[in-house]
Design an enzyme around this catalytic site. Structure first.
Site, PDB file in Angstrom:
ATOM      1  N   LYS A 206      67.237 -18.548  18.082  1.00 20.62           N
ATOM      2  CA  LYS A 206      66.910 -16.890  18.394  1.00 20.62           C
ATOM      3  C   LYS A 206      65.512 -16.972  19.114  1.00 20.62           C
ATOM      4  O   LYS A 206      65.550 -16.543  20.291  1.00 20.62           O
ATOM      5  CB  LYS A 206      67.358 -15.914  17.806  1.00 20.62           C
ATOM      6  N   GLU A 212      63.282 -27.232  12.772  1.00 13.81           N
ATOM      7  CA  GLU A 212      64.175 -28.254  12.686  1.00 13.81           C
ATOM      8  C   GLU A 212      64.793 -28.418  14.192  1.00 13.81           C
ATOM      9  O   GLU A 212      65.026 -29.482  14.476  1.00 13.81           O
ATOM     10  CB  GLU A 212      65.378 -27.923  11.675  1.00 13.81           C
ATOM     11  N   GLY A 267      72.261 -14.741  11.421  1.00 17.26           N
ATOM     12  CA  GLY A 267      72.906 -16.199  11.664  1.00 17.26           C
ATOM     13  C   GLY A 267      74.053 -16.781  11.224  1.00 17.26           C
ATOM     14  O   GLY A 267      75.040 -17.351  11.656  1.00 17.26           O
ATOM     15  N   ARG A 268      74.457 -16.326   9.769  1.00 12.06           N
ATOM     16  CA  ARG A 268      75.491 -16.877   9.183  1.00 12.06           C
ATOM     17  C   ARG A 268      76.741 -15.820   9.441  1.00 12.06           C
ATOM     18  O   ARG A 268      77.859 -16.354   9.056  1.00 12.06           O
ATOM     19  CB  ARG A 268      75.203 -16.709   7.538  1.00 12.06           C
ATOM     20  N   GLU A 353      73.636 -17.098   0.605  1.00 11.72           N
ATOM     21  CA  GLU A 353      72.644 -16.572   1.293  1.00 11.72           C
ATOM     22  C   GLU A 353      72.638 -15.022   1.488  1.00 11.72           C
ATOM     23  O   GLU A 353      71.613 -14.394   1.543  1.00 11.72           O
ATOM     24  CB  GLU A 353      72.568 -17.181   2.916  1.00 11.72           C
ATOM     25  N   HIS A 384      91.178 -35.424  -7.171  1.00 11.69           N
ATOM     26  CA  HIS A 384      90.706 -36.652  -7.833  1.00 11.69           C
ATOM     27  C   HIS A 384      89.188 -36.862  -8.138  1.00 11.69           C
ATOM     28  O   HIS A 384      88.804 -37.797  -8.153  1.00 11.69           O
ATOM     29  CB  HIS A 384      91.437 -37.986  -6.970  1.00 11.69           C
ATOM     30  N   LYS A 512      59.767 -22.367   3.967  1.00 14.76           N
ATOM     31  CA  LYS A 512      59.297 -22.699   5.219  1.00 14.76           C
ATOM     32  C   LYS A 512      57.877 -22.625   5.637  1.00 14.76           C
ATOM     33  O   LYS A 512      57.094 -23.479   6.104  1.00 14.76           O
ATOM     34  CB  LYS A 512      59.800 -21.765   6.430  1.00 14.76           C
TER      35      LYS A 512
END
Length: 548
Positions: A206, A212, A267-268, A353, A384, A512
């Site tokens: 954004k 990153e 964002g999510r 979050e 398993h 951050k």
């Protein structure tokens, strides 16, 4: 303002759990032959059976009374009407507007947001059509064959999950890849087999400052320019999902190929926006609209249904029942569909979050559990691995089982075997196996009485472990959209009852900030900041041995 656990409705539920904690689900089914039918509902192509839960009609009534006490339906209305319910950031919460297929007006500060949403969708449709048709060409005139989405968090998990889930709908001529981790290995191994001349990058940030994402984007640009040599190539091989036109242009991207979104989209919750550009490229714009259609159908149900018949609200309340009254600390999401392999990780971010908060909207510390740990893997791999703990461990782990009646890859009897495990696991978790049943089974197989007696405790299953079963005819864009929206609204329901703001994420920020300080120290080769002794020692060791 009093906390929700101080309300009469909460205290009534505490007392009710004391009466319910010794109840056996098998007895509930025996006492009510119509229980399974009564506790099954169908919405937007999803069929939910929630009868294998430690709940009665009284439980559900009391949970709804709690939701009414906190005005859940009022909060639903406020979200859909564009009020600034994200109070710490002063923002509306309108991911629901992004898939508002009715196109009815939704106002933010008196302005209808739908015209601008429709404009972005139209620009996405045009761009997707050009790339998929071959009209959009790379710098050397070749057709785009690979798309690499560079983002992190919601700019990565949502599109990646959807693209994997809808793989049967993807074009064979256009492959979509995802890079998120700032570990260079992720980018290097992703682009290694790709041809720069036929690769298109989507940089999703954004602000166009996410560390990153921008580190990966800069290295991807270097990779491209090393091969193609001309800075002008960037504009033919990079597009942006951002709102920062200045930085997008400085990167070398033509701002005509910048797709915006809004601060009322977390964002999510953003895969429905231009962040979903890689989805539309992968499956086509019409299929992307079908995804929105499915989510919108669930939105309309959540917005209008009575709480007693509201699928996301009821599931949120039942999850809260386990988290706050039964002491459950985790929630398992177990898709019986390999295509949904990224769904647990996606919902992990969406839930943890959103509801991993320790204070109310007013900043008051809570003294009750909020967001559970969400986790899971697809069946039958999980069987398993960790199902042992769910079956015979000492803690309650409520679980959602998600499956389809028809597979996109019907291979022999694979799918019947696969789904037989789905149904068997939910039945086994509910029924369990008594000591006498275990002993009788071993004796029936010819085992000696002594050995059967010794092994019986190990082969006894307590049962009474709660599960929800979600079935769909097949995994399509519509049913997937409805499924994701279902979980979004489940998260919303729990956040409202807990009195927390599910739409900020301040906990992400501190790390951050500290990382920037430490990065500067690593680059200078010297620790100068006031770190704790452990961090200082670790940094000293890292810097010393990296230099060596």
């Amino acid at each position: 303002m009093s906390l929700v656990n101080e309300t009469p409705q909460w205290k009534a539920l505490q007392a009710h759990w004391e009466a319910m904690k010794t109840v056996r689900m098998q007895d509930l089914f025996a006492d009510d032959p119509g229980r399974a039918k009564a506790m099954t509902m169908e919405v937007a192509g999803l069929r939910l059976d929630y009868s294998k839960n430690l709940v009665t009609q009284e439980t559900l009534d009391r949970l709804v009374e709690l939701a009414e006490a906190v005005d859940l339906q009022g909060w639903i209305r406020r979200m859909f009407e564009g009020e600034s319910i994200n109070n710490t950031e002063g923002r509306a919460v309108l991911h629901i507007a992004l898939r508002n297929r009715s196109n009815r007006s939704i106002l933010v500060d008196g302005e209808d947001v739908m015209p601008e949403i429709n404009r972005v969708l139209a620009r996405m449709e045009s761009f997707v059509g050009r790339v998929r048709s071959g009209d959009w060409r790379g710098y050397t005139g070749e057709r785009i064959t690979d798309v690499v989405n560079i983002g992190i968090g919601g700019s990565n998990l949502g599109p990646k999950m959807i693209c994997a889930a809808l793989a049967p709908y993807q074009s064979e001529n256009l492959r979509v890849h995802f890079v998120s981790n700032v570990d260079g290995t992720h980018l290097v191994e992703t682009v290694r087999p790709l041809d720069p001349a036929t690769t298109l990058f989507i940089v999703a940030s954004k602000t166009f400052t996410t560390q990153e994402t921008m580190t990966n984007a800069a290295s991807a640009r270097d990779w491209l320019l090393t091969a193609l040599g001309d800075q002008a190539a960037v504009a033919r091989h990079f597009v942006a999902v951002s709102t920062n036109a200045e930085k997008v242009a400085a990167f070398g991207i033509d701002t005509a190929n910048m797709f915006g979104f809004w601060d009322w989209v977390g964002g999510r919750y953003s895969l429905w926006s231009a962040i979903g550009l890689p989805i539309a490229l992968a499956v086509g714009f019409d299929r992307f609209l079908e995804l929105l259609d499915g989510a919108h159908a669930m939105d309309e149900h959540f917005r209008s249904a009575d709480l007693r018949e509201n699928m996301p609200a009821l599931m949120g309340l039942i999850g809260l029942w386990y988290a706050n009254f039964a002491g459950a600390r985790t929630h398992a999401v177990l898709p019986y569909d390999q295509s949904l392999r990224f769904l647990p990780a996606y919902l992990q971010q969406g839930d943890m979050e959103s509801n991993g908060k320790g204070v109310t909207r007013e900043g008051v510390a809570v003294d009750y559990s909020t967001g559970p740990v969400v986790w899971g893997e697809p069946g039958t791999d999980g069987q398993h691995a960790f199902y042992q703990l769910i079956h015979q461990g000492t803690q309650m782990i409520p679980a959602d089982f998600i499956g389809a009646i028809h597979s996109h890859n019907e291979l022999g009897d694979h799918h019947p075997k696969f789904m037989a495990n789905f149904f068997a696991q939910t039945e086994a978790l509910m029924r369990g196996r008594t000591h006498d049943e275990a002993q009788a089974e071993m004796l029936g197989s010819g085992m000696t009485e002594e050995k059967a007696r010794l092994l019986a405790p190990h082969r006894t299953f307590p049962g009474n472990r709660p599960t929800n079963s979600i079935l769909m005819d097949s995994l399509t864009p519509q049913t997937l959209g409805a499924l994701v929206a279902f979980y979004e609204h489940r998260i919303f329901t729990q956040g409202i009852v807990w009195g927390i703001n599910s739409f900020d994420q301040w906990g992400v920020e501190l790390g951050k900030k500290l990382a920037n300080v430490i990065l500067d120290e690593i680059k200078k080769g010297k620790v100068t900041a006031d770190h704790d002794p452990s961090t200082r020692a670790l940094l000293d060791y890292f810097i010393q041995h990296r230099g060596a």
